[in-house]
Each structure stands twice: as structure tokens, then as C-alpha cells.
Design a protein around this motif. Structure first.
Motif, PDB file in Angstrom:
ATOM      1  N   THR A 308       0.812  -1.231   0.000  1.00  0.00           N
ATOM      2  CA  THR A 308       0.000   0.000   0.000  1.00  0.00           C
ATOM      3  C   THR A 308       0.839   1.272   0.000  1.00  0.00           C
ATOM      4  OG1 THR A 308      -1.828  -1.153   1.094  1.00  0.00           O
ATOM      5  CG2 THR A 308      -1.808   1.261   1.209  1.00  0.00           C
ATOM      6  N   PRO A 309       1.877   1.409   0.841  1.00  0.00           N
ATOM      7  CA  PRO A 309       2.668   2.650   0.803  1.00  0.00           C
ATOM      8  C   PRO A 309       3.275   2.931  -0.565  1.00  0.00           C
ATOM      9  CG  PRO A 309       3.170   1.390   2.782  1.00  0.00           C
ATOM     10  CD  PRO A 309       2.350   0.506   1.917  1.00  0.00           C
ATOM     11  N   VAL A 310       3.723   1.887  -1.263  1.00  0.00           N
ATOM     12  CA  VAL A 310       4.320   2.075  -2.591  1.00  0.00           C
ATOM     13  C   VAL A 310       3.292   2.641  -3.559  1.00  0.00           C
ATOM     14  CG1 VAL A 310       5.448   0.920  -4.524  1.00  0.00           C
ATOM     15  CG2 VAL A 310       5.949   0.206  -2.178  1.00  0.00           C
ATOM     16  N   VAL A 311       2.100   2.067  -3.546  1.00  0.00           N
ATOM     17  CA  VAL A 311       1.040   2.528  -4.443  1.00  0.00           C
ATOM     18  C   VAL A 311       0.647   3.963  -4.125  1.00  0.00           C
ATOM     19  CG1 VAL A 311      -1.342   2.139  -5.174  1.00  0.00           C
ATOM     20  CG2 VAL A 311       0.186   0.184  -4.799  1.00  0.00           C
ATOM     21  N   MET A 312       0.514   4.276  -2.837  1.00  0.00           N
ATOM     22  CA  MET A 312       0.102   5.621  -2.436  1.00  0.00           C
ATOM     23  C   MET A 312       1.142   6.665  -2.838  1.00  0.00           C
ATOM     24  SD  MET A 312      -2.879   5.332  -0.986  1.00  0.00           S
ATOM     25  CE  MET A 312      -3.083   6.806   0.005  1.00  0.00           C
ATOM     26  N   VAL A 313       2.417   6.353  -2.623  1.00  0.00           N
ATOM     27  CA  VAL A 313       3.481   7.297  -2.986  1.00  0.00           C
ATOM     28  C   VAL A 313       3.514   7.512  -4.488  1.00  0.00           C
ATOM     29  CG1 VAL A 313       5.980   7.610  -3.067  1.00  0.00           C
ATOM     30  CG2 VAL A 313       4.890   6.860  -0.950  1.00  0.00           C
ATOM     31  N   TYR A 314       3.403   6.427  -5.250  1.00  0.00           N
ATOM     32  CA  TYR A 314       3.458   6.553  -6.700  1.00  0.00           C
ATOM     33  C   TYR A 314       2.288   7.380  -7.237  1.00  0.00           C
ATOM     34  CZ  TYR A 314       3.224   5.396 -11.632  1.00  0.00           C
ATOM     35  OH  TYR A 314       3.152   5.476 -12.997  1.00  0.00           O
ATOM     36  N   GLN A 315       1.080   7.099  -6.740  1.00  0.00           N
ATOM     37  CA  GLN A 315      -0.065   7.847  -7.245  1.00  0.00           C
ATOM     38  C   GLN A 315      -0.012   9.303  -6.803  1.00  0.00           C
ATOM     39  OE1 GLN A 315      -3.954   6.049  -6.614  1.00  0.00           O
ATOM     40  NE2 GLN A 315      -4.572   6.901  -8.586  1.00  0.00           N
ATOM     41  N   GLY A 316       0.437   9.557  -5.577  1.00  0.00           N
ATOM     42  CA  GLY A 316       0.603  10.934  -5.134  1.00  0.00           C
ATOM     43  C   GLY A 316       1.616  11.686  -5.979  1.00  0.00           C
ATOM     44  N   TRP A 317       2.694  11.016  -6.359  1.00  0.00           N
ATOM     45  CA  TRP A 317       3.708  11.641  -7.214  1.00  0.00           C
ATOM     46  C   TRP A 317       3.123  11.982  -8.579  1.00  0.00           C
ATOM     47  CZ3 TRP A 317       5.897   9.622 -11.775  1.00  0.00           C
ATOM     48  CH2 TRP A 317       6.995  10.345 -12.271  1.00  0.00           C
ATOM     49  N   THR A 318       2.282  11.098  -9.112  1.00  0.00           N
ATOM     50  CA  THR A 318       1.647  11.350 -10.404  1.00  0.00           C
ATOM     51  C   THR A 318       0.813  12.624 -10.365  1.00  0.00           C
ATOM     52  OG1 THR A 318       1.553   8.971 -10.849  1.00  0.00           O
ATOM     53  CG2 THR A 318       0.118  10.393 -12.163  1.00  0.00           C
ATOM     54  N   TRP A 320       1.158  15.092  -8.344  1.00  0.00           N
ATOM     55  CA  TRP A 320       2.037  16.248  -8.139  1.00  0.00           C
ATOM     56  C   TRP A 320       2.666  16.692  -9.464  1.00  0.00           C
ATOM     57  CZ3 TRP A 320       3.108  20.027  -4.967  1.00  0.00           C
ATOM     58  CH2 TRP A 320       4.322  20.713  -5.089  1.00  0.00           C
ATOM     59  N   VAL A 321       3.092  15.728 -10.273  1.00  0.00           N
ATOM     60  CA  VAL A 321       3.719  16.058 -11.556  1.00  0.00           C
ATOM     61  C   VAL A 321       2.740  16.789 -12.472  1.00  0.00           C
ATOM     62  CG1 VAL A 321       4.652  15.050 -13.676  1.00  0.00           C
ATOM     63  CG2 VAL A 321       5.431  14.218 -11.452  1.00  0.00           C
ATOM     64  N   PHE A 322       1.494  16.366 -12.467  1.00  0.00           N
ATOM     65  CA  PHE A 322       0.496  16.945 -13.360  1.00  0.00           C
ATOM     66  C   PHE A 322      -0.443  17.893 -12.608  1.00  0.00           C
ATOM     67  CE2 PHE A 322       1.639  12.843 -15.285  1.00  0.00           C
ATOM     68  CZ  PHE A 322       2.052  13.278 -16.533  1.00  0.00           C
ATOM     69  N   ARG A 323       0.111  18.721 -11.745  1.00  0.00           N
ATOM     70  CA  ARG A 323      -0.689  19.583 -10.885  1.00  0.00           C
ATOM     71  C   ARG A 323      -1.081  20.910 -11.523  1.00  0.00           C
ATOM     72  NH1 ARG A 323       4.550  19.950  -9.640  1.00  0.00           N
ATOM     73  NH2 ARG A 323       5.516  21.985  -9.249  1.00  0.00           N
ATOM     74  N   LYS A 324      -0.467  21.312 -12.621  1.00  0.00           N
ATOM     75  CA  LYS A 324      -0.702  22.634 -13.195  1.00  0.00           C
ATOM     76  C   LYS A 324      -2.080  22.742 -13.834  1.00  0.00           C
ATOM     77  CE  LYS A 324       3.502  24.208 -12.348  1.00  0.00           C
ATOM     78  NZ  LYS A 324       3.760  25.341 -11.447  1.00  0.00           N
ATOM     79  N   ARG A 325      -2.550  23.992 -13.954  1.00  0.00           N
ATOM     80  CA  ARG A 325      -3.799  24.260 -14.659  1.00  0.00           C
ATOM     81  C   ARG A 325      -3.548  24.260 -16.166  1.00  0.00           C
ATOM     82  NH1 ARG A 325      -7.837  26.950 -11.459  1.00  0.00           N
ATOM     83  NH2 ARG A 325      -7.088  27.494  -9.361  1.00  0.00           N
ATOM     84  N   ILE A 326      -4.619  23.980 -16.936  1.00  0.00           N
ATOM     85  CA  ILE A 326      -4.526  24.067 -18.382  1.00  0.00           C
ATOM     86  C   ILE A 326      -5.725  24.830 -18.925  1.00  0.00           C
ATOM     87  CG2 ILE A 326      -3.208  21.939 -18.620  1.00  0.00           C
ATOM     88  CD1 ILE A 326      -5.747  20.545 -19.528  1.00  0.00           C
ATOM     89  N   GLY A 327      -5.594  25.321 -20.148  1.00  0.00           N
ATOM     90  CA  GLY A 327      -6.661  26.054 -20.807  1.00  0.00           C
ATOM     91  C   GLY A 327      -6.624  25.810 -22.295  1.00  0.00           C
ATOM     92  N   VAL A 328      -7.525  26.476 -23.011  1.00  0.00           N
ATOM     93  CA  VAL A 328      -7.592  26.303 -24.456  1.00  0.00           C
ATOM     94  C   VAL A 328      -6.274  26.665 -25.115  1.00  0.00           C
ATOM     95  CG1 VAL A 328      -8.749  27.118 -26.557  1.00  0.00           C
ATOM     96  CG2 VAL A 328     -10.083  26.681 -24.490  1.00  0.00           C
TER      97      VAL A 328
END
Length: 351
Positions: A308-318, A320-328
Motif C-alpha cells: 500500500t505505501p508504494v502505491v500511495m506514494v506513486y499515485q501521489g507523485w503522479t 504532483w507532476v500533473f498539478r498545473k492548470r490548463i486552458g484552451v
């Protein structure tokens, strides 16, 4: 007070479903909003790209919840999947079509091709969001289970007014959760439109979801589930207030708390049963009676502690990497200045 292994795994399965509905809930909401909130192809692509890097990872929670139920409570799994065969088959087909639509909509440039797949995303997202509420409402209220623990009813037994209200409640809740997520992840006019949609959807969720939760509490609730009901209502109101003030981050946190509280209420109302019988309460499947052997549960516990810790860390990292906003302006092939430096990396390459 210590928990027995069957009780511990009942809690673990509740947590897995909470994680699934928290993550896939806004995922479904975005799918619905892609066909109702967006005004053109570019805006639909913006909404779909907000979940592009994460939607498939979110579904891992469903696989884990189903696998844990099969291993920890085989009798529950057998009765659930035999009695709910048609709605669960519909969920499976919709998830497959939805996943194919995400990947194939950009394989050809034709308007008809892309619109067809986008319609598939919309309707499959809406149907799955509705069906999960219908399924869980039936599980909590009870279905015809005979003395041997087998489902003894038919498809019509799953379509009571209570179950249909449960489906409407999850559809409203997930779409509201998705609107808040859209406001959090986008810029420009679509962000403002998402906030306005969240206000209307939040009000609808309070009415429809509140009616469903009150009905659940009245029929199967207890003191613990009453506390979860209070948290769910308070979190929904707080999410609406934060959204009205433009605090999208807080609004998303509160809508997530509301989702978690709703799942907690359902599992607290269900306990100590896992599949109540509407024919005779004595025929209900219970946590202790439907569980696997203690040896199996101990092995599962050690595996869960390690993985479980491995899965949680990996998904949390994902996330975080794609945290920015996007627009048209971040969509390939559209004109317009980039409003926020670095936001182009907010999601998977726009297609």
C-alpha cells in the motif's frame, strides 16, 4: 477496542471504495461535463486532458477493491456478483468503452469520429456514476438472499425507488465533484463556467443526496452513520461556500470529504452485515460469517502493509507532476497566448 481480522478487512474494503469514489468520482464528473460544460472541441479537449494522465490509475482502486472482496469475503463476492450480474456487467462494458474512447478519440481528425467517442465518454461516465449508487443502495438496504446465501431475486428487485434515488444521488455528487475539479484544473472562461456549474450542481446534490442519506439513516442507520451524515452535509455546504469565494482548492477538499463521508455512512449502515437479506434477517451474510480463513486474512494483511505505501506514494507523485492548470491556449492547434508559464506541462500531451 481491537478489531478482528474480518472486521479489519471490512474497514480496508471500505477505505478502498472511498479512494475509488474520491478519485474516479471527479473522473466521472469530468466525463459528464465534457459533453455539457464545454462549448466547442477545444474546451472538450481541455476537460478531458485534466484527467488524461490519471484516469486509468484511478481505476486501479476498483480492481483492488474487487480483488480484496474476492479474497477476504468470498461468499459476499459470489452473492454480489451473481445477484448484481446485469448492472455490474453494464459497469464493466461502460468502463471498457470509456477507456477506449479516451485513447481512440484523437486517432483520426474527423469531426464525426471525435464527437462519437466524446459522446461515449459522456454517456458511459453518467451511466457508471448512476449504477454505482444503485448497486450500493441495494447492498445497504438488502436484496432477496435465501437460506443458502444465494441471490433469489431478479433484475426488477434492484430497481426500487430507494435504489433509483441512490443512483441519482451518486450521479449528482460525482458531477459536482467533477465541476469543482474542473474549476481547480483550468484557466480562463471554462474555469469561470465550471465554478458556476458547481454552484448549481452542489445545490442539486444537497437536495437529492440529502434525501437519499436521510432515507438510508432512517432505515438502516445508527449513531455512527448519523455522524457520517452530519459530516457529509457540512462538507457539501463548505464546498459550496469555498466555491462561491473562488477557493477551488478548499472546495475540492471539501467535496472529497463529502464523498468519503457518504461512503462511510453506507458502510457503517451496512455493518455488521455485508449482504442483508430482505427475505429473512437471519439469512443475511455477515462480516464474520462470509470471511475467509484467519490464515488467508493474515497473509493478505502482510501483503497490504508492504504494497500500500508504494502505491500511495506513486499515485501521489503522479498527481504532483500533473498539478498545473490548463486552458484552451495549451491545446495544440489552437491560437492564443499562454496565460501561465509552465502550465502546458499540466497534463498529458494535448491531442
Amino acid at each position: 477496542m481491537s478489531l478482528s481480522l474480518p472486521e479489519l478487512w471490512f474497514c480496508v474494503i471500505a477505505v478502498l471504495w472511498t479512494g475509488y469514489f474520491f478519485l474516479e468520482g471527479f473522473d466521472f464528473g469530468i466525463g459528464v461535463l465534457s459533453g455539457t460544460l464545454a462549448r466547442d472541441r477545444a474546451e472538450r479537449r481541455v476537460l478531458i486532458n485534466t484527467i488524461g494522465p490519471v484516469w486509468d490509475g484511478n481505476e486501479v482502486w476498483l480492481l483492488t477493491a474487487g480483488g480484496a472482496t474476492f479474497a477476504a469475503f468470498p461468499d459476499w463476492y459470489a452473492t454480489l456478483f451473481s445477484g448484481f450480474y446485469l448492472p455490474l456487467l453494464a459497469v464493466l462494458v461502460c468502463l471498457i468503452v470509456r477507456g477506449v474512447a479516451f485513447e481512440y478519440r484523437a486517432k483520426r481528425p474527423g469531426e464525426r469520429w471525435q464527437r462519437s467517442w466524446e459522446h461515449a465518454i459522456l454517456w458511459c461516465s453518467a451511466l457508471v456514476a448512476f449504477l454505482w449508487g444503485l448497486i450500493f443502495a441495494n447492498v445497504v438496504r438488502g436484496v432477496p438472499v435465501d437460506a443458502s446465501g444465494e441471490f433469489a431475486g431478479g433484475p426488477a428487485d434492484l430497481l426500487s425507488p430507494y435504489a433509483l434515488l441512490g443512483g441519482a444521488a451518486t450521479l449528482a455528487l460525482f458531477t459536482f465533484h467533477g465541476a469543482v475539479f474542473a474549476a481547480l484544473k483550468t484557466v480562463g472562461e471554462i474555469r469561470a463556467r465550471a465554478r458556476r456549474a458547481a454552484t448549481l450542481l452542489g445545490a442539486a446534490t444537497v437536495l437529492v443526496g440529502g434525501a437519499f442519506l436521510l432515507w438510508t439513516q432512517a432505515e438502516a442507520g445508527n449513531g455512527r452513520s448519523l455522524g457520517a451524515l452530519a459530516v457529509a452535509v457540512a462538507a457539501l455546504v463548505a464546498a459550496l461556500a469555498a466555491n462561491a469565494r473562488g477557493r477551488e482548492g478548499w472546495a475540492f477538499c471539501f467535496s472529497g470529504v463529502a464523498v468519503a463521508a457518504v461512503v462511510a455512512l453506507l458502510f457503517l449502515a451496512l455493518f455488521p452485515d455485508v449482504m442483508p437479506s430482505s427475505l429473512d434477517p437471519g439469512w443475511s451474510l455477515t462480516v464474520e460469517g462470509a470471511a475467509s480463513s484467519p490464515y488467508t486474512l493474515r497473509i493478505m494483511t502482510w501483503c497490504a502493509v508492504a504494497a500500500t505505501p508504494v502505491v500511495m506514494v506513486y499515485q501521489g507523485w503522479t498527481y504532483w507532476v500533473f498539478r498545473k492548470r490548463i486552458g484552451v491556449q495549451h491545446i495544440a492547434g489552437t491560437a492564443g497566448p499562454v496565460a501561465e508559464p509552465g502550465a502546458a506541462g499540466a497534463g498529458r500531451a494535448a491531442r
